[in-house]
Scaffold this active site. Structure first.
Site, PDB file in Angstrom:
ATOM      1  N   PRO A   2       0.847  -1.205   0.000  1.00  0.00           N
ATOM      2  CA  PRO A   2       0.000   0.000   0.000  1.00  0.00           C
ATOM      3  C   PRO A   2       0.878   1.250   0.000  1.00  0.00           C
ATOM      4  O   PRO A   2       1.811   1.349   0.783  1.00  0.00           O
ATOM      5  CB  PRO A   2      -0.781  -0.093   1.312  1.00  0.00           C
ATOM      6  N   GLU A   3       0.605   2.153  -0.897  1.00  0.00           N
ATOM      7  CA  GLU A   3       1.324   3.423  -0.916  1.00  0.00           C
ATOM      8  C   GLU A   3       0.427   4.506  -0.317  1.00  0.00           C
ATOM      9  O   GLU A   3      -0.696   4.227   0.096  1.00  0.00           O
ATOM     10  CB  GLU A   3       1.756   3.760  -2.351  1.00  0.00           C
TER      11      GLU A   3
END
Ligand SMILES: [Zn+2]
Length: 274
Positions: A2-3
Site C-alpha cells: 500500500p502506498e
C-alpha cells in the site's frame, strides 16, 4: 505494497466509522509482526478509550484516543484493515481485533507480517520514534517548489531517489515516483542540484495531481473496504509508465524504457522526459 493514496483511502474509510466509538475489548494473536504487538499498552491505554480521530502521517495511520494515547498502524507489505459485524468468522491472518461499542469490529490482517501496530501513551514525545525526522506531506502546504529547491541545493543525488526519500518528502513510493516524473517531463536520473525552481514547480504540481487522482479512484473502493474483507482500498491505477516497458508512450509513442535505480525498477519515456 500500500502506498500513500491507498493508506489515505483507508484513513477516510476509518474516519467515517471510528470517531466517537469506544473500544470495549481487544483480542490479540500470538504471531509476531514486524514489531511485537504491544499487549500491555493496548490493554492499558486503548481498551476502554474512545476514538476521537483517524489521522495519517506518511504511511502511518494514527488513531487518536480521548485519553491522549495514539495507536499507530503501519500496513507494511500486505497489511489490511477491515470493519466487520461482531461474530463474522475470523480469517487466518487476523492478528488484532478491536471490539467497538456498536457491535462492530476493526480487524488487522497481515499475511506476510511486515506491518506493525504500536501505542504511543498519553503525552508521548514523538522524537526518536518512527514519526520523527519525516519530511512534509506531498499534499500539504509545506511541500513547495522553494522548499525542494533549498533541499536539493548542492546535492548530486538522482531526482527519483531524492523524491522517494522520506526525510525530504514523505510517502512517495516507487510507482508514484515514476508516474510523477513522467507527468513533470523530467528524467529520473537528473541530478537534483541541476533542477530549477520551475522544474520543482512541475514536480510539486505533478505530485499533487497524481496522488490526488489515485486517492479519488481509490475512493470508490471505500464501500467494499467497509463491507467486506479483503478489499481494503486496493484499486487498479491508471498508470502511464510504470510496468509499461516497451509499450508506446501515451504522449509521443516512443517505447517506454526501464532502468534500475537504487535497486528499484524505474520506468520513463526517453523522449518526453528531459
Ligand atoms: Zn513520450
Amino acid at each position: 505494497m500500500p502506498e500513500l493514496p491507498e493508506v489515505e483511502v483507508i484513513r477516510r474509510g476509518l474516519q467515517r466509522h471510528l470517531p466517537g466509538r469506544t473500544i470495549i475489548e481487544i483480542t490479540a494473536g500470538n504471531k509476531k509482526l514486524r514489531l511485537p504487538l504491544p499487549r500491555k499498552n493496548l490493554k492499558k491505554f486503548i481498551r476502554g478509550a474512545r476514538v476521537t480521530s483517524v489521522d495519517r502521517r506518511a504511511k502511518f495511520l494514527l488513531l487518536a484516543m480521548n485519553n491522549g494515547a495514539i495507536m499507530v498502524i503501519h500496513l507494511g507489505m500486505t497489511g489490511r484493515l477491515g470493519i466487520f459485524p461482531a461474530g463474522t468468522a475470523r480469517s487466518k491472518h487476523d492478528h488484532l481485533q478491536l471490539q467497538l461499542d456498536n457491535n462492530i469490529q476493526l480487524r488487522f490482517n497481515d499475511i506476510r507480517r511486515f506491518g506493525f501496530i504500536t501505542v504511543l501513551p498519553p503525552g508521548s514525545d514523538t522524537a526518536g520514534t518512527m514519526l520523527d525526522n519525516l519530511g512534509p506531506e506531498p499534499l500539504g502546504q509545506d511541500f513547495t517548489p522553494d522548499y525542494m529547491l533549498k533541499q536539493a541545493s548542492g546535492k548530486n543525488r538522482p531526482l527519483k531517489n531524492f523524491l522517494m526519500d522520506n526525510r525530504i518528502v514523505v510517502g512517495i513510493g516507487n510507482i508514484y515516483a515514476c508516474e510523477i516524473l513522467f507527468q513533470a517531463g523530467l528524467k529520473p536520473d537528473k541530478k537534483v542540484s541541476s533542477l530549477t525552481l520551475k522544474d520543482w514547480g512541475k514536480i510539486v504540481a505533478s505530485s499533487r495531481h497524481v496522488l490526488q487522482k489515485a486517492i479519488a479512484s481509490g475512493g470508490t473502493t471505500i464501500s467494499d473496504f467497509v463491507n467486506e474483507s479483503g478489499k481494503s482500498g486496493y484499486f487498479q491505477l491508471e498508470l502511464q509508465v510504470y510496468g509499461k516497458l516497451g509499450q508506446a508512450c501515451n504522449c509521443c509513442s516512443t517505447p517506454i524504457a526501464k532502468k534500475t535505480m537504487a535497486g528499484r525498477s524505474t520506468f520513463f519515456c526517453p523522449k518526453c522526459q528531459k
